[in-house]
Design an enzyme around this catalytic site. Sequence first.
Site, PDB file in Angstrom:
ATOM      1  N   GLU A  27       0.765  -1.354  -0.010  1.00 40.12           N
ATOM      2  CA  GLU A  27      -0.053  -0.007  -0.093  1.00 40.12           C
ATOM      3  C   GLU A  27       0.651   1.333   0.134  1.00 40.12           C
ATOM      4  O   GLU A  27       2.238   1.174   0.178  1.00 40.12           O
ATOM      5  CB  GLU A  27      -0.688   0.093   1.166  1.00 40.12           C
ATOM      6  CG  GLU A  27      -0.276   0.176   2.597  1.00 40.12           C
ATOM      7  CD  GLU A  27      -0.833   0.641   3.658  1.00 40.12           C
ATOM      8  OE1 GLU A  27      -1.483   1.546   3.282  1.00 40.12           O
ATOM      9  OE2 GLU A  27      -1.301   0.013   4.699  1.00 40.12           O
ATOM     10  N   LYS A 162      -3.528  -2.454  16.164  1.00 38.39           N
ATOM     11  CA  LYS A 162      -2.763  -1.868  17.311  1.00 38.39           C
ATOM     12  C   LYS A 162      -3.646  -1.485  18.593  1.00 38.39           C
ATOM     13  O   LYS A 162      -4.952  -1.352  18.380  1.00 38.39           O
ATOM     14  CB  LYS A 162      -1.735  -0.792  17.005  1.00 38.39           C
ATOM     15  CG  LYS A 162      -2.098   0.256  16.220  1.00 38.39           C
ATOM     16  CD  LYS A 162      -1.296   1.253  15.739  1.00 38.39           C
ATOM     17  CE  LYS A 162      -0.727   0.795  14.134  1.00 38.39           C
ATOM     18  NZ  LYS A 162      -2.042   0.410  13.227  1.00 38.39           N
TER      19      LYS A 162
HETATM   20  N1  PSU Z   1      -1.819   1.412  10.572  1.00 39.92           N
HETATM   21  C1  PSU Z   1      -0.801   1.555  10.444  1.00 39.92           C
HETATM   22  N2  PSU Z   1      -0.130   2.498   9.543  1.00 39.92           N
HETATM   23  C2  PSU Z   1      -0.898   2.945   8.467  1.00 39.92           C
HETATM   24  C3  PSU Z   1      -2.250   2.561   8.549  1.00 39.92           C
HETATM   25  C4  PSU Z   1      -2.805   1.979   9.627  1.00 39.92           C
HETATM   26  O1  PSU Z   1       0.058   1.083  11.299  1.00 39.92           O
HETATM   27  O2  PSU Z   1      -0.183   3.528   7.626  1.00 39.92           O
HETATM   28  C5  PSU Z   1      -2.974   3.255   7.375  1.00 39.92           C
HETATM   29  C6  PSU Z   1      -3.356   2.200   6.468  1.00 39.92           C
HETATM   30  O3  PSU Z   1      -3.315   2.647   5.151  1.00 39.92           O
HETATM   31  C7  PSU Z   1      -4.978   1.687   6.841  1.00 39.92           C
HETATM   32  C8  PSU Z   1      -5.259   3.188   7.065  1.00 39.92           C
HETATM   33  O4  PSU Z   1      -5.620   1.164   5.661  1.00 39.92           O
HETATM   34  O5  PSU Z   1      -4.180   3.855   8.084  1.00 39.92           O
HETATM   35  C9  PSU Z   1      -6.567   3.026   8.162  1.00 39.92           C
HETATM   36  O6  PSU Z   1      -7.098   4.214   8.118  1.00 39.92           O
HETATM   37  P1  PSU Z   1      -8.304   4.640   8.726  1.00 39.92           P
HETATM   38  O7  PSU Z   1      -8.311   4.015  10.250  1.00 39.92           O
HETATM   39  O8  PSU Z   1      -8.961   5.952   8.611  1.00 39.92           O
HETATM   40  O9  PSU Z   1      -9.667   3.431   7.774  1.00 39.92           O
END
Ligand code: PSU
Length: 306
Positions: A27, A162
């Site tokens: 990603e 996390k």
């Molecule tokens: N968790 C991480 N690093 C990240 C993300 C999540 O440790 O970079 C990013 C990923 O791209 C994930 C997104 O899909 O955050 C999720 O965002 P939200 O909680 O707004 O859906």
Amino acid sequence: MKLNPNITYSPEVAEAIKNDMPVIALESTIISHGMPYPENVETAGECCRIARENGAVPATCAILGGRLCVGLTDGQLEYLGKAGQKAAKASRRDIAILASRGADGATTVASTMILAHMAGVRVFATGGIGGVHRGATETMDISADLEELGRTSVAVVCAGAKSILDIGLTLEYLETKGVPVIAYGTDEMPAFYTRRSGFKADYRMDTPREIAAALRARTDLGIEGGMLVTNPVPEEYSMDKAVIDRAIDEALAEAAAQGIRGKATTPFLLAAVKELTGGESLKANIALVCNNVALAAKIAAELYKM
Ligand code: PSU
Ligand code: MN
């Protein structure tokens, strides 16, 4: 597999897809929003090397100039890394709009799954997925990543959820959506910065081959939707639970005080945790991403043999 005309493949990824060779998706929100520059670009490059070393072609996904790109050049990785928070964080809802405007966007887990699936890529490695946020019973903040796992047939390799999230509720949601949670080499789902979460995964699997077989069976049976493979952070980078819990509590309080909402929440919390741990969490983050890429590449290589 045939190439999809809606996808802009890198030459290397196009060749691999045409010949049904192992490919893994990566990603780009993790590059622009998940880590600071220049560590983000270095890690992105390292991920590509590790994928190759373990037998798979890396395909980093992003939307560039409105094109759905699968496989990026070093220059494109550098561009996204430098753009940081200025790049649009693009999830499912954003893809068609960015495409129609000819705009750029870094893809999250949800949108990377969509691009990977369109492109014919079945395995995807990242650091962490989005989930059900703490306090979601009030805020309804549930990541679009979970919906996507419920519907799009790509296996996502991550280091668990996390504790900025409600791990228990995230597992409940995944169960509702029919997403199997596999733990690699352990019974427990890991908690990203630490190897243990206190929550049991649905299945324990000990080899990439076993995971590839499960993925293969799902495809053969025509059962749609994703699989979540959780891989604990390497022991030497696993953080002290008390240290990380304290940082997360502080980051959550800061986010609440500043009224951070919507898609800004996760990047805000990640950056705050990094500051509060003096960069120790960034080291763990980099190590676990590399570890996940190696496992995903091995799964893709096994899948290719089946
Ligand atoms: N968790 C991480 N690093 C990240 C993300 C999540 O440790 O970079 C990013 C990923 O791209 C994930 C997104 O899909 O955050 C999720 O965002 P939200 O909680 O707004 O859906
Ligand atoms: Mn959210």
